[in-house]
Design a protein around this motif. Structure first.
Motif, PDB file in Angstrom:
ATOM      1  N   ASN A  85      -4.969  -1.373   6.717  1.00  0.00           N
ATOM      2  CA  ASN A  85      -6.207  -2.001   7.193  1.00  0.00           C
ATOM      3  C   ASN A  85      -7.419  -1.094   7.027  1.00  0.00           C
ATOM      4  O   ASN A  85      -8.553  -1.574   6.961  1.00  0.00           O
ATOM      5  CB  ASN A  85      -6.055  -2.406   8.663  1.00  0.00           C
ATOM      6  N   LEU A  86      -7.176   0.212   6.972  1.00  0.00           N
ATOM      7  CA  LEU A  86      -8.266   1.171   6.760  1.00  0.00           C
ATOM      8  C   LEU A  86      -8.520   1.426   5.275  1.00  0.00           C
ATOM      9  O   LEU A  86      -9.331   2.280   4.919  1.00  0.00           O
ATOM     10  CB  LEU A  86      -7.949   2.493   7.465  1.00  0.00           C
ATOM     11  N   GLY A  87      -7.805   0.706   4.417  1.00  0.00           N
ATOM     12  CA  GLY A  87      -8.024   0.827   2.982  1.00  0.00           C
ATOM     13  C   GLY A  87      -7.359   2.021   2.339  1.00  0.00           C
ATOM     14  O   GLY A  87      -7.765   2.450   1.249  1.00  0.00           O
ATOM     15  N   LEU A  88      -6.324   2.566   2.982  1.00  0.00           N
ATOM     16  CA  LEU A  88      -5.645   3.754   2.469  1.00  0.00           C
ATOM     17  C   LEU A  88      -4.282   3.398   1.884  1.00  0.00           C
ATOM     18  O   LEU A  88      -3.554   2.576   2.448  1.00  0.00           O
ATOM     19  CB  LEU A  88      -5.458   4.785   3.581  1.00  0.00           C
ATOM     20  N   THR A  89      -3.942   4.026   0.778  1.00  0.00           N
ATOM     21  CA  THR A  89      -2.615   3.919   0.179  1.00  0.00           C
ATOM     22  C   THR A  89      -1.791   5.121   0.615  1.00  0.00           C
ATOM     23  O   THR A  89      -2.244   6.267   0.507  1.00  0.00           O
ATOM     24  CB  THR A  89      -2.712   3.891  -1.358  1.00  0.00           C
ATOM     25  N   THR A  90      -0.583   4.879   1.110  1.00  0.00           N
ATOM     26  CA  THR A  90       0.290   5.953   1.569  1.00  0.00           C
ATOM     27  C   THR A  90       1.069   6.519   0.383  1.00  0.00           C
ATOM     28  O   THR A  90       1.757   5.778  -0.324  1.00  0.00           O
ATOM     29  CB  THR A  90       1.262   5.448   2.647  1.00  0.00           C
ATOM     30  N   ARG A 109      -9.080   7.390  -0.727  1.00  0.00           N
ATOM     31  CA  ARG A 109      -8.195   6.259  -1.016  1.00  0.00           C
ATOM     32  C   ARG A 109      -6.758   6.498  -0.596  1.00  0.00           C
ATOM     33  O   ARG A 109      -5.992   5.542  -0.445  1.00  0.00           O
ATOM     34  CB  ARG A 109      -8.221   5.959  -2.517  1.00  0.00           C
ATOM     35  N   PHE A 110      -6.367   7.759  -0.408  1.00  0.00           N
ATOM     36  CA  PHE A 110      -4.951   8.062  -0.235  1.00  0.00           C
ATOM     37  C   PHE A 110      -4.675   8.797   1.072  1.00  0.00           C
ATOM     38  O   PHE A 110      -5.520   9.519   1.595  1.00  0.00           O
ATOM     39  CB  PHE A 110      -4.447   8.884  -1.421  1.00  0.00           C
ATOM     40  N   PHE A 111      -3.456   8.617   1.554  1.00  0.00           N
ATOM     41  CA  PHE A 111      -3.019   9.195   2.828  1.00  0.00           C
ATOM     42  C   PHE A 111      -1.579   9.663   2.686  1.00  0.00           C
ATOM     43  O   PHE A 111      -0.773   9.041   2.006  1.00  0.00           O
ATOM     44  CB  PHE A 111      -3.113   8.134   3.931  1.00  0.00           C
ATOM     45  N   ARG A 112      -1.267  10.794   3.323  1.00  0.00           N
ATOM     46  CA  ARG A 112       0.125  11.237   3.422  1.00  0.00           C
ATOM     47  C   ARG A 112       0.426  11.560   4.879  1.00  0.00           C
ATOM     48  O   ARG A 112      -0.300  12.323   5.516  1.00  0.00           O
ATOM     49  CB  ARG A 112       0.387  12.459   2.545  1.00  0.00           C
ATOM     50  N   PRO A 113       1.505  11.000   5.429  1.00  0.00           N
ATOM     51  CA  PRO A 113       1.813  11.217   6.850  1.00  0.00           C
ATOM     52  C   PRO A 113       2.326  12.624   7.121  1.00  0.00           C
ATOM     53  O   PRO A 113       3.236  13.097   6.428  1.00  0.00           O
ATOM     54  CB  PRO A 113       2.899  10.168   7.134  1.00  0.00           C
ATOM     55  N   PRO A 114       1.776  13.316   8.103  1.00  0.00           N
ATOM     56  CA  PRO A 114       2.284  14.645   8.467  1.00  0.00           C
ATOM     57  C   PRO A 114       3.764  14.597   8.822  1.00  0.00           C
ATOM     58  O   PRO A 114       4.220  13.692   9.530  1.00  0.00           O
ATOM     59  CB  PRO A 114       1.432  15.021   9.685  1.00  0.00           C
ATOM     60  N   GLY A 165       0.798  -1.220   0.000  1.00  0.00           N
ATOM     61  CA  GLY A 165       0.000   0.000   0.000  1.00  0.00           C
ATOM     62  C   GLY A 165       0.826   1.262   0.000  1.00  0.00           C
ATOM     63  O   GLY A 165       0.456   2.251   0.637  1.00  0.00           O
ATOM     64  N   LEU A 166       1.952   1.275  -0.719  1.00  0.00           N
ATOM     65  CA  LEU A 166       2.842   2.431  -0.790  1.00  0.00           C
ATOM     66  C   LEU A 166       2.937   2.914  -2.233  1.00  0.00           C
ATOM     67  O   LEU A 166       3.130   2.109  -3.149  1.00  0.00           O
ATOM     68  CB  LEU A 166       4.244   2.072  -0.292  1.00  0.00           C
ATOM     69  N   LEU A 167       2.820   4.223  -2.428  1.00  0.00           N
ATOM     70  CA  LEU A 167       2.986   4.812  -3.752  1.00  0.00           C
ATOM     71  C   LEU A 167       4.136   5.811  -3.687  1.00  0.00           C
ATOM     72  O   LEU A 167       4.008   6.879  -3.098  1.00  0.00           O
ATOM     73  CB  LEU A 167       1.698   5.513  -4.202  1.00  0.00           C
ATOM     74  N   PHE A 168       5.273   5.427  -4.288  1.00  0.00           N
ATOM     75  CA  PHE A 168       6.438   6.307  -4.326  1.00  0.00           C
ATOM     76  C   PHE A 168       6.477   7.130  -5.607  1.00  0.00           C
ATOM     77  O   PHE A 168       6.982   8.239  -5.623  1.00  0.00           O
ATOM     78  CB  PHE A 168       7.729   5.493  -4.209  1.00  0.00           C
ATOM     79  N   LYS A 169       5.966   6.580  -6.705  1.00  0.00           N
ATOM     80  CA  LYS A 169       5.913   7.285  -7.975  1.00  0.00           C
ATOM     81  C   LYS A 169       5.021   6.505  -8.923  1.00  0.00           C
ATOM     82  O   LYS A 169       4.666   5.357  -8.665  1.00  0.00           O
ATOM     83  CB  LYS A 169       7.310   7.456  -8.591  1.00  0.00           C
ATOM     84  N   GLY A 170       4.657   7.154 -10.023  1.00  0.00           N
ATOM     85  CA  GLY A 170       3.869   6.484 -11.039  1.00  0.00           C
ATOM     86  C   GLY A 170       4.756   5.764 -12.033  1.00  0.00           C
ATOM     87  O   GLY A 170       5.982   5.714 -11.894  1.00  0.00           O
ATOM     88  N   THR A 171       4.136   5.220 -13.063  1.00  0.00           N
ATOM     89  CA  THR A 171       4.891   4.482 -14.066  1.00  0.00           C
ATOM     90  C   THR A 171       5.873   5.401 -14.786  1.00  0.00           C
ATOM     91  O   THR A 171       5.529   6.534 -15.138  1.00  0.00           O
ATOM     92  CB  THR A 171       3.951   3.828 -15.090  1.00  0.00           C
ATOM     93  N   PRO A 172       7.101   4.939 -15.008  1.00  0.00           N
ATOM     94  CA  PRO A 172       8.096   5.778 -15.683  1.00  0.00           C
ATOM     95  C   PRO A 172       7.942   5.800 -17.197  1.00  0.00           C
ATOM     96  O   PRO A 172       8.744   6.431 -17.884  1.00  0.00           O
ATOM     97  CB  PRO A 172       9.418   5.117 -15.272  1.00  0.00           C
ATOM     98  N   THR A 173       6.935   5.121 -17.730  1.00  0.00           N
ATOM     99  CA  THR A 173       6.785   5.033 -19.182  1.00  0.00           C
ATOM    100  C   THR A 173       5.784   6.034 -19.742  1.00  0.00           C
ATOM    101  O   THR A 173       5.587   6.095 -20.951  1.00  0.00           O
ATOM    102  CB  THR A 173       6.348   3.615 -19.577  1.00  0.00           C
TER     103      THR A 173
END
Length: 399
Positions: free
Chosen positions: A327-332, A308-313, A205-213
Motif C-alpha cells: 500500500n505504500l508503493g514498495l516492492t519487497t 521503490r524497494f524494501f527489505r525486511p530486517p 509486490g515480491l521480488l525473489f529474483k530477476g529473469t533467468p534468461t
C-alpha cells in the motif's frame, strides 16, 4: 507443513523444466524460529587497526582505520562527558579530524561521530550529537566552511524531544522468515516458487529474483550507511564500474545524510530497511507504517529520488507487513545468494559461496559493515565480470 515443503520443490522442478531454465538457489521461506546453521569457519571479526593522536584528545574514545586495498579511511569515535554547545562540538570534531590526518597523512578520508558519553550504546543505539566527513581534498577548507555554515558534510542533531526508544534488531538477515498461519505460509512458498521460476516482480509486490534468461545480477547491501565501511564500499564499486542497491536504515541516514546523497550521486539505488531496523511482524499497523513511511520520506527529502524497494530486517515478514508495504508503493526484495559476510567466515569462504551461487537473475546479499564482505568485494566483482555477468541494482532486474 511437511506436505507443503514437499510440494514446492516439485512445483519448482516442473515450472523450471517447462521453461528450460536451471532454477537459482533462493533461501527457502521458513516458519518463525528456524535459523540458518552457523557456517563452518565462523569466527570473531578481526580487530581493526587504531591510531594514536598526538597530542591526545581526552574525549576521543578511539580512532579506527580500514582499507579496501586501494584507499585507507579512518573513523573517530568521540564521547564527551561534559555538555557542549554546537560550536564546541564542531571545534572538537574538527580538531579530531586534523589530528587524525596528522597521525596518518595517507588517509583518503576521516569521518567523526560524536555521541554523549553517558548514553552511548554503540552504532545503532541513541543517535549521535554530530557527525562530520572530511575527504582529504577538503581538509584545507573544512574549518572555514564549517564556520560559515557552508560545509555540506556536517550533521548536527536538532533540538526535537527524544523519541521513544525502539530496540534495533542486532541479528542480521539469514533466511526469509514468514510469520503467519500454515495456510499463509503455503501461499508464500507458492509465491516464492512462481517468482523463482519466472523471475521479476510478483503481483503481490515480491521480488525473489530477476529473469533467468539474462546474465544480470543485483548486488545489494543492507544496513547502510556505516561511517567507516561505507566510503570504502562506494570506492570499490566505483573502481569496478558496478552499481548496487543500498537498503538504508533510516536513523543511519538521518545521522549521515551526506553518505545517502553520495549513493545517488554515484548512480546507485536506495532501498528502505526501516527506520530503526526492527522486526516488523511484532509491531502494530501504525508502527509498521511509521517505520516505512518515515524512512521513505527521509530518503526522498535528502535525494529527491523516489524509493521503490524494501527489505525486511532479519528477513522477517508477514502477510500484514506485505499488505502495508504494498500500500505504500514498495516492492519487497529478497535474495538468492547470501555469502554470509556478517558471520566473518573468512574472505575465501565468502568468495567461494558467491561463485557457487552466481547465476542469471540472482540477488546478492552483502552488508555495509562486514569486514569480510568488504575484503572480498573486488574479487566478487571480478569473478562476476569474468563469467559475463552485469552487476547492477535490484531495479535493473525489474526492467
Amino acid at each position: 507443513m511437511r506436505r507443503s515443503a514437499l510440494l514446492i520443490p516439485m512445483l519448482l522442478s516442473t515450472l523450471a523444466g517447462a521453461q528450460g531454465v536451471t532454477p537459482a538457489l533462493v533461501p527457502r521461506i521458513s516458519p518463525p524460529g528456524q535459523m540458518q546453521p552457523v557456517a563452518p569457519g565462523t569466527r570473531p571479526a578481526v580487530a581493526l587497526r587504531t591510531l594514536t593522536l598526538h597530542p591526545a584528545l581526552p574525549d576521543v574514545h578511539r580512532v579506527e582505520t580500514l582499507s579496501n586495498g586501494f584507499i585507507r579511511v579512518a573513523h573517530a569515535l568521540v564521547l564527551p562527558r561534559a555538555a557542549l554547545s554546537t560550536a564546541q562540538l564542531q571545534t572538537l570534531a574538527l580538531t579530531a579530524v586534523q589530528r587524525t590526518f596528522q597521525a596518518d597523512p595517507g588517509l583518503a578520508e576521516v569521518d567523526v561521530s560524536v555521541y554523549r558519553a553517558q548514553t552511548y550504546r554503540g552504532f545503532g543505539g541513541p543517535p549521535p550529537l554530530l557527525t562530520l566527513s572530511v575527504p582529504t581534498s577538503r581538509r584545507a577548507t573544512v574549518q572555514a566552511e564549517v564556520q560559515t555554515g557552508t560545509y555540506d558534510r556536517l550533521w548536527v542533531q536538532g533540538g526535537a524531544p527524544p523519541e521513544r526508544e525502539i530496540t534495533p534488531l542486532q541479528e542480521l538477515e539469514r533466511v526469509p522468515v514468514f510469520i503467519g498461519t500454515q495456510a499463509d505460509l503455503l501461499r508464500q512458498q507458492l509465491e516464492q516458487a512462481l517468482g523463482l521460476a519466472g523471475g521479476g516482480v510478483r503481483p503481490g509486490g515480491l521480488l525473489f529474483k530477476g529473469t533467468p534468461t539474462q546474465r544480470r545480477v543485483a548486488l545489494t547491501f543492507d544496513d547502510a550507511p556505516h561511517p567507516l565501511y561505507f566510503p570504502l564500499v562506494l570506492d570499490t564499486l566505483r573502481r569496478a564500474g558496478a552499481h548496487a542497491t543500498f537498503f538504508v536504515i533510516g536513523r543511519n541516514a538521518e545521522a549521515y545524510p551526506y553518505f545517502v546523497r553520495d549513493i545517488v550521486q554515484a548512480g546507485h539505488e536506495l532501498g528502505n530497511h526501516t527506520y530503526h531496523h526492527v522486526r516488523l511482524p511484532n509491531l502494530s499497523d501504525a508502527q509498521i507504517t511509521a517505520e516505512l513511511q518515515r524512512t521513505t520520506d527521509l530518503l526522498t527529502r535528502l535525494t529527491g529520488q523516489p524509493v521503490r524497494f524494501f527489505r525486511p530486517p532479519g528477513g522477517e515478514y508477514s502477510a500484514r507487513v506485505l499488505k502495508i508495504t504494498r500500500n505504500l508503493g514498495l516492492t519487497t526484495v529478497f535474495w538468492t545468494d547470501d555469502p554470509g559476510d556478517f558471520q566473518n567466515p573468512g574472505v575465501e569462504t565468502v568468495e567461494a559461496r558467491f561463485a557457487r551461487n552466481l547465476r542469471p537473475g540472482g540477488i546478492i546479499l552483502l552488508h555495509d559493515n562486514a569486514p569480510d564482505g568488504l575484503a572480498a568485494l573486488p574479487d566478487l566483482l571480478k569473478v562476476a565480470g569474468e563469467k559475463g555477468y552485469i552487476v547492477g541494482t535490484a531495479g535493473a532486474l525489474t526492467r
